[in-house]
Structure formats: structure tokens, C-alpha cells
Design a protein around this motif. Structure first.
Motif, PDB file in Angstrom:
ATOM      1  N   SER A   1      12.573   3.035   2.528  1.00 45.60           N
ATOM      2  CA  SER A   1      11.136   3.229   2.742  1.00 45.60           C
ATOM      3  C   SER A   1      10.757   2.929   4.184  1.00 45.60           C
ATOM      4  O   SER A   1       9.925   3.608   4.776  1.00 45.60           O
ATOM      5  CB  SER A   1      10.328   2.333   1.805  1.00 45.60           C
ATOM      6  OG  SER A   1      10.679   2.594   0.473  1.00 45.60           O
TER       7      SER A   1
ATOM      8  N   GLN B   1       5.934   5.957  -2.610  1.00 45.31           N
ATOM      9  CA  GLN B   1       6.341   5.594  -3.954  1.00 45.31           C
ATOM     10  C   GLN B   1       5.083   5.341  -4.784  1.00 45.31           C
ATOM     11  O   GLN B   1       4.113   4.792  -4.265  1.00 45.31           O
ATOM     12  CB  GLN B   1       7.170   4.311  -3.879  1.00 45.31           C
ATOM     13  CG  GLN B   1       8.068   4.109  -5.050  1.00 45.31           C
ATOM     14  CD  GLN B   1       9.065   3.003  -4.791  1.00 45.31           C
ATOM     15  OE1 GLN B   1       9.093   2.420  -3.726  1.00 45.31           O
ATOM     16  NE2 GLN B   1       9.887   2.715  -5.766  1.00 45.31           N
TER      17      GLN B   1
ATOM     18  N   ASP C   1       9.133   9.495  -1.278  1.00 48.67           N
ATOM     19  CA  ASP C   1       9.778   8.201  -1.530  1.00 48.67           C
ATOM     20  C   ASP C   1       9.891   7.978  -3.036  1.00 48.67           C
ATOM     21  O   ASP C   1       8.887   7.756  -3.712  1.00 48.67           O
ATOM     22  CB  ASP C   1       8.965   7.076  -0.884  1.00 48.67           C
ATOM     23  CG  ASP C   1       9.765   5.786  -0.786  1.00 48.67           C
ATOM     24  OD1 ASP C   1      10.894   5.750  -1.312  1.00 48.67           O
ATOM     25  OD2 ASP C   1       9.262   4.824  -0.184  1.00 48.67           O
ATOM     26  N   GLU C   2      11.094   8.033  -3.538  1.00 46.85           N
ATOM     27  CA  GLU C   2      11.369   7.831  -4.965  1.00 46.85           C
ATOM     28  C   GLU C   2      10.338   8.519  -5.852  1.00 46.85           C
ATOM     29  O   GLU C   2       9.627   7.865  -6.613  1.00 46.85           O
ATOM     30  CB  GLU C   2      11.423   6.326  -5.283  1.00 46.85           C
ATOM     31  CG  GLU C   2      12.298   5.584  -4.299  1.00 46.85           C
ATOM     32  CD  GLU C   2      13.100   4.473  -4.930  1.00 46.85           C
ATOM     33  OE1 GLU C   2      13.098   4.345  -6.158  1.00 46.85           O
ATOM     34  OE2 GLU C   2      13.770   3.754  -4.161  1.00 46.85           O
TER      35      GLU C   2
HETATM   36 MG   LIG Z   1      11.432   1.732  -1.228  1.00 49.23          MG
END
Ligand SMILES: [Mg+2]
Ligand SMILES: Nc1ncnc2c1ncn2[C@@H]1O[C@H](COP(=O)(O)OP(=O)(O)O)[C@@H](O)[C@H]1O
Lengths: 287, 274
Positions: free
Chosen positions: A47, A90, A168-169
């Protein structure tokens, strides 16, 4: 048209008791249009790394070039960078705030200074790209299901028509079906638009069959970088840092060790099945 | 961005001060603060300096950190000192600016007021630097327990305090994330007049409140499903127990108090401040 990082270091809360050297001498280049996966254990700096790509975090040392221009130079237009490099955080649904989904998706283009009409065109286009059903456009974002919220939030970034999309994810906290749906949608998006797509994940299984290149992060450093089959061939090293190659890699290596002469670089179940049946055919023919 | 606030922050380290029972630290800090205000002799302050210096050394908190905490209140400090300097009258006149004058007594009071305030801030920040917020509320709860007799809901108040403290860093982190997410969508938080800036806060505040309520809800649910229903008959997993070190710390505090008292009472007159 590319992103180039040179010897990037990043230190959180420098000079305090909570100092954390989160990125250590990371260098890499991502050409326009590539579909890249960034993978690593939780806390490996994924991240942190991607927040550098649109200038949200400024490296403690090192240089970052976007389209050949150093983004740390004086008077660099960060705002324009941020609309060209779209970053989906995320749990992006935590950023939804408007009264309805459509207005929320319009937030990005509105900030770009576009007319109301243009904003609406883009919002509609973005919502279609992520496969968000039209009947929910005027619903409150807080009433949607998890998967739909996430689509709406991704559309919120897509509506700015970025040239690079960083996620992000994007599958965190979704059920297996929701996860596959989102990933398929992202792969389709990449095919349709020719955007650079950077997909962050901590699961190999997730991204192995989609991306053309994998960057493995470990404790703030770039550990491996290459095509999936190349990266998976280092499966023992991956294990040591708490990651795993896809299960088929293990099966193929197991077969090979037991004397069946298969190629070991299959990355998906389909490829592996083909390889195994092909080899068996060959062996039978020679009996 | 928001994370760099240091006042009242815990400084993780391994030291004998960190290991002390929170009750010892609360009581000793209180006594130290009181001692600062009841004494007014030079030698008394010397004793306070030795005591405070010793505790700082033993706590292993870098001096840099302690000084950083002082910066936050430097304005208040200046204001108090200036007021004392000009408004206290007595003794020889040192400087005369017609409208106001600085007297010998004014100067002394100002200097010692500054020392008092600085010691007060350092003394209490040593306590927060070396004690986790949770340990602090545990200590408070334990010390205030006698108030239960007078129908004061000590446990409930302590629980609310520790929950609030626990959530401060979480909400700060959340704010940081939401701000970044909205900046990534082109939100402009820095420029514009006051109305535009206030409007720009909406995309931050709405998600923040939604998330705070969601967390509160989850927490309540989690507490209830573990049968939490207040303080009655509740026992602790880690009860606070005094150890040898804690008694020794109390002894040190008592020695310090005695020393300041004796020094304050029996030193030669010319070392007195007022
Ligand atoms: Mg992360
Ligand atoms: N805002 C922050 N302040 C201090 N440390 C942080 C912050 N964000 C992340 N870190 C630390 O930096 C390291 C890398 O974190 P991160 O980039 O979030 O990893 P990942 O996304 O791979 O899980 C972790 O050790 C994490 O604890």
C-alpha cells in the motif's frame, strides 16, 4: 507513457518512536498498458508503494518519473497526476458519502472541473464498465451489498478516466463469487480500455491467472519481478516469505520429481490439465 | 499527516518506570504536582529538579520527546509569565515603563511560575509517556473505587474512558485514509475560502461518522456477546498487584516529599522566594 521509480525509500513518522522504514530502495518501471500484480505479505509495503504512484506519499529519498517527468520537481501538477493515475484504496466503499450512487460517482469528474453533462456521461460509462446494475443508480450507497458498494467505489475512480488504474486489494472481504466477479471485471476492463492496471493482492491464487507480470514485495524491498511462470519457479523462496505459488505449481513439480517428464511452468489449472494429459498421451503412445 | 501529534502519547520502552504499577505513577505524579505548588524555596526546587531529572533518566524517554511536548503549550507559558512579570508588585523597582513597572518580586514570581509550569507539564507527560492509556484508566478505576459507596459509577466511567482512548488512534488513522482516498478522487482540501473549505469537509466527515457508528455498533455487539453488563461482580484477568519495585517507588516519592518539606521549613531566609 510509463511510470518509473528509482531507488525509492519511504520512512513513516521519521524521527519518532514509531519510525518505520516501509520501502527500501525500490526501483521499477511499468510501461503503459501493462497488467501488473503486486503481491506480498501483509505489512510488506504494497500500500505504501502504490500511494507513491499518484504522489499521495512523497518518497523520503529517490525519484519517480511519470511519462519521463520527475513528479518531485517544483511546480509539478499533482492534481493532473492524480486524475491520470486513479487509485482505488482498500475497502474503497468506506469513502462513499453522497446521497445516491450516481452522484457519488460524479464526485471525481466534478473535481476535475468538467461540466455537469460531461460528469454524467462519465459516471454512466464508469458504472457500466464495472457492471453496476442501472436500477440501483439512485439508491443510497449505504444500502447496497458489499460487492455492489465496491463496484460503485471503483466506478468513482474510473469516472475520472485515468490512464493508470491502481487497485489495493480489491477483493478483500468479498466472498469467493464476489471476488471472481470483480477480478473478471477488472481483467475485462483492462482488455477494453488499454489502461495500465496495477492489482495489489496478498494471494497468488487470485492474480496468477490474470496478470502478465508479478512484482513480489517482501519487508519493504522488491524481491522478485517477472512474468508469472518465472516468478512461480522461485516457489521455494516464496514459501520462505510466507507466500505460496499456485497449487498447480506444486503438482507439476511433484510429478516431475516422481519421474514424469512434464513442463513445470503452468500457472493455471487449465494449462496444467492440458500439459498432464498431453504428457500421458505421449507416454502411452511409447509403451 | 495527522499522526504526528505527540502530546499525551505513550512512548514504548523497557524501563523500571514503565514497569511500575499505574497507581504508583498516578499517586506520585499528583503528589509531585502538589509539592510544586506548596513550596517556595530555592532548595525545594533544587530537590524537585533532582527528583524529576532522576525519573526522566530512569524512564529512558529521550529528552527530545519531552521537549517536543512542551512546544505545544509554549504560548500559554509565555502569557502566564508576562502577566506575572508586570502585575506582581513588591520589593525594589527594577525597570520603569511609566504605565507598568517590573519589580523584584514580580521578576521572581514570573521566573518561578515558569519553572513550576514547565515541571508540571514535564511531570505529567512523563506519566503518559510511560503508561499506556489502558493502564492509566485501570489505575484510576482502582484508585477511585471507594467512590462507589457514594453511588459514583466508577467502573462505567473508566470503561468509557478507555474505549474513547482506544478509539482515538483508530479514528485518526481512518481520517487519514479517507482524506487520502478523497484526494485521490481529486478533492481539494487546502484552497478556497472558509465556506468552500467547510464544504470540502463533507466527503471526509460523512464516511468518518458512518465508520465510527459502525465500529461502535460492532463493539457493543462484541461486548454483549461476551456477556458484559457493567462492573458488578466483575473480576480482572490481570488484577493490579503492588510488587517490591512499586513500594520502593512510593518510598522514593516519600523521601522526596520529606526533603522538600524539610528544606522549605528550615533553610536560611535569603534562599526563600517570597
Ligand atoms: Mg495494504
Ligand atoms: N500511516 C502509517 N504510519 C506508520 N506506519 C505505517 C503506516 N502505514 C503503514 N505503516 C507500516 O508500514 C509497513 C508497510 O505497510 P503497508 O504498506 O500498509 O503494507 P501492506 O499494504 O503490504 O500490507 C507496515 O509495517 C505498517 O505497519
Amino acid at each position: 507513457m510509463s511510470i518509473r521509480l528509482e531507488h525509492i525509500n519511504y520512512i513513516y513518522s521519521q524521527g519518532s518512536a514509531y519510525e518505520k522504514h516501509a520501502l527500501k530502495d525500490v526501483s521499477l518501471e511499468i510501461p503503459q498498458g501493462q497488467f501488473v500484480g503486486i503481491i506480498g505479505h501483509t505489512g510488506s509495503g504494497k500500500s505504501t508503494l502504490i500511494q507513491h504512484l499518484n504522489g499521495l506519499l512523497i518518497a523520503s529519498s529517490g525519484a519517480l518519473y511519470y511519462n519521463g517527468q520527475n513528479i518531485y520537481q517544483d511546480k509539478y501538477d499533482m492534481k493532473s497526476l492524480r486524475s491520470q493515475v486513479g487509485l482505488v484504496f482498500q475497502y474503497p466503499e468506506h469513502q462513499l458519502f453522497e446521497v445516491d450512487v450516481f452522484t457519488d460517482v460524479c464526485f471525481g469528474p466534478k473535481n476535475q472541473g468538467l461540466s455537469k453533462q460531461e460528469c454524467e456521461i462519465r459516471a454512466k460509462e464508469a458504472l457500466e464498465l464495472v457492471g453496476f446494475p442501472e436500477k440501483h443508480y439512485s439508491q443510497s450507497p449505504f444500502e447496497l451489498s458489499g460487492g455492489q458498494k465496491r463496484r460503485a467505489a471503483i466506478a468513482g475512480v474510473l469516472a475520472m478516466r485515468p490512464k493508470v488504474l491502481v487497485l489495493d486489494e480489491p477483493t478483500a472481504g468479498l466472498d469467493p463469487k464476489g471476488r471472481d466477479d470483480i477480478l473478471d471485471q477488472i481483467a475485462q476492463l483492462h482488455g477494453q480500455t488499454g489502461m495500465t492496471v496495477i492489482l495489489v493482492s496478498h494471494s497468488m491464487e487470485d492474480i496468477a491467472r490474470y496478470v502478465e507480470r508479478i512484482i513480489v514485495m517482501n519487508k519493504g524491498t522488491k524481491m522478485l519481478d517477472g512474468a508469472p511462470r518465472e516468478v512461480f519457479s522461485h516457489y521455494r523462496e516464496l514459501e520462505q516469505v510466507g507466500l505460496a505459488a499456485p497449487q498447480v505449481t506444486y503438482i507439476m513439480h511433484g510429478l516431475k520429481e516422481r519421474g514424469i517428464d512434464v513442463r513445470t511452468d503452468a500457472t493455471t489449472v487449465e494449462e496444467a490439465a492440458e500439459e498432464i494429459s498431453g504428457t500421458l498421451h505421449f507416454l502411452r503412445g511409447h509403451r | 499527516m495527522i499522526r504526528d501529534i505527540t502530546i499525551g502519547q505513550y512512548y514504548p520502552a523497557k524501563s523500571c518506570i514503565h514497569r511500575l504499577d499505574p497507581r504508583v505513577k498516578i499517586v506520585s505524579t499528583l503528589l509531585f504536582l502538589i509539592s510544586l505548588f506548596v513550596q517556595n524555596s530555592l532548595l525545594g526546587y533544587a530537590a524537585a529538579t533532582v527528583f524529576l531529572g532522576g525519573v526522566i533518566r530512569a524512564s529512558r524517554v529521550p529528552l527530545k520527546f519531552i521537549v517536543k511536548g512542551l512546544k505545544a503549550v509554549v504560548m500559554l507559558l509565555m502569557f502566564t509569565v508576562v502577566m506575572q512579570l508586570f502585575l506582581t508588585k513588591g520589593g525594589d523597582v527594577l525597570a520603569d515603563f511609566r504605565i507598568f513597572e517590573i519589580t523584584e518580586k514580580g521578576l521572581r514570581t514570573a521566573v518561578f511560575m515558569a519553572v513550576r509550569l514547565i515541571y508540571l507539564i514535564i511531570g505529567s507527560s512523563i506519566m503518559t509517556f510511560t503508561t499506556t492509556p489502558n493502564a492509566l484508566t485501570d489505575g484510576m478505576e482502582s484508585l477511585l473505587r471507594p467512590l462507589n459507596r457514594f453511588q459514583v459509577p466508577v467502573h462505567e466511567v473508566a470503561m468509557m474512558m478507555s474505549i474513547a482512548l482506544r478509539f482515538i488512534p483508530i479514528l485518526l488513522e481512518e481520517t487519514d485514509k479517507i482524506m487520502k482516498a478523497q484526494i485521490a478522487r481529486g478533492a481539494d482540501l487546502e484552497s478556497g475560502n472558509i465556506i468552500q473549505r467547510t464544504k470540502a469537509m463533507v466527503p471526509i466527515l460523512v464516511p468518518l461518522f458512518v465508520s465510527a457508528f459502525r465500529r461502535a455498533n460492532d463493539l457493543a455487539m462484541a461486548m454483549e456477546s461476551r456477556c458484559y453488563n457493567g462492573g458488578e461482580n466483575r473480576t480482572r484477568m490481570k488484577p493490579l498487584v503492588y510488587k517490591t519495585g512499586d513500594y520502593m517507588a512510593y518510598a522514593v516519592t516519600v523521601i522526596y516529599l520529606t526533603a522538600t518539606f524539610v528544606l522549605g521549613r528550615f533553610v536560611p531566609f535569603h534562599l526563600w522566594i517570597f
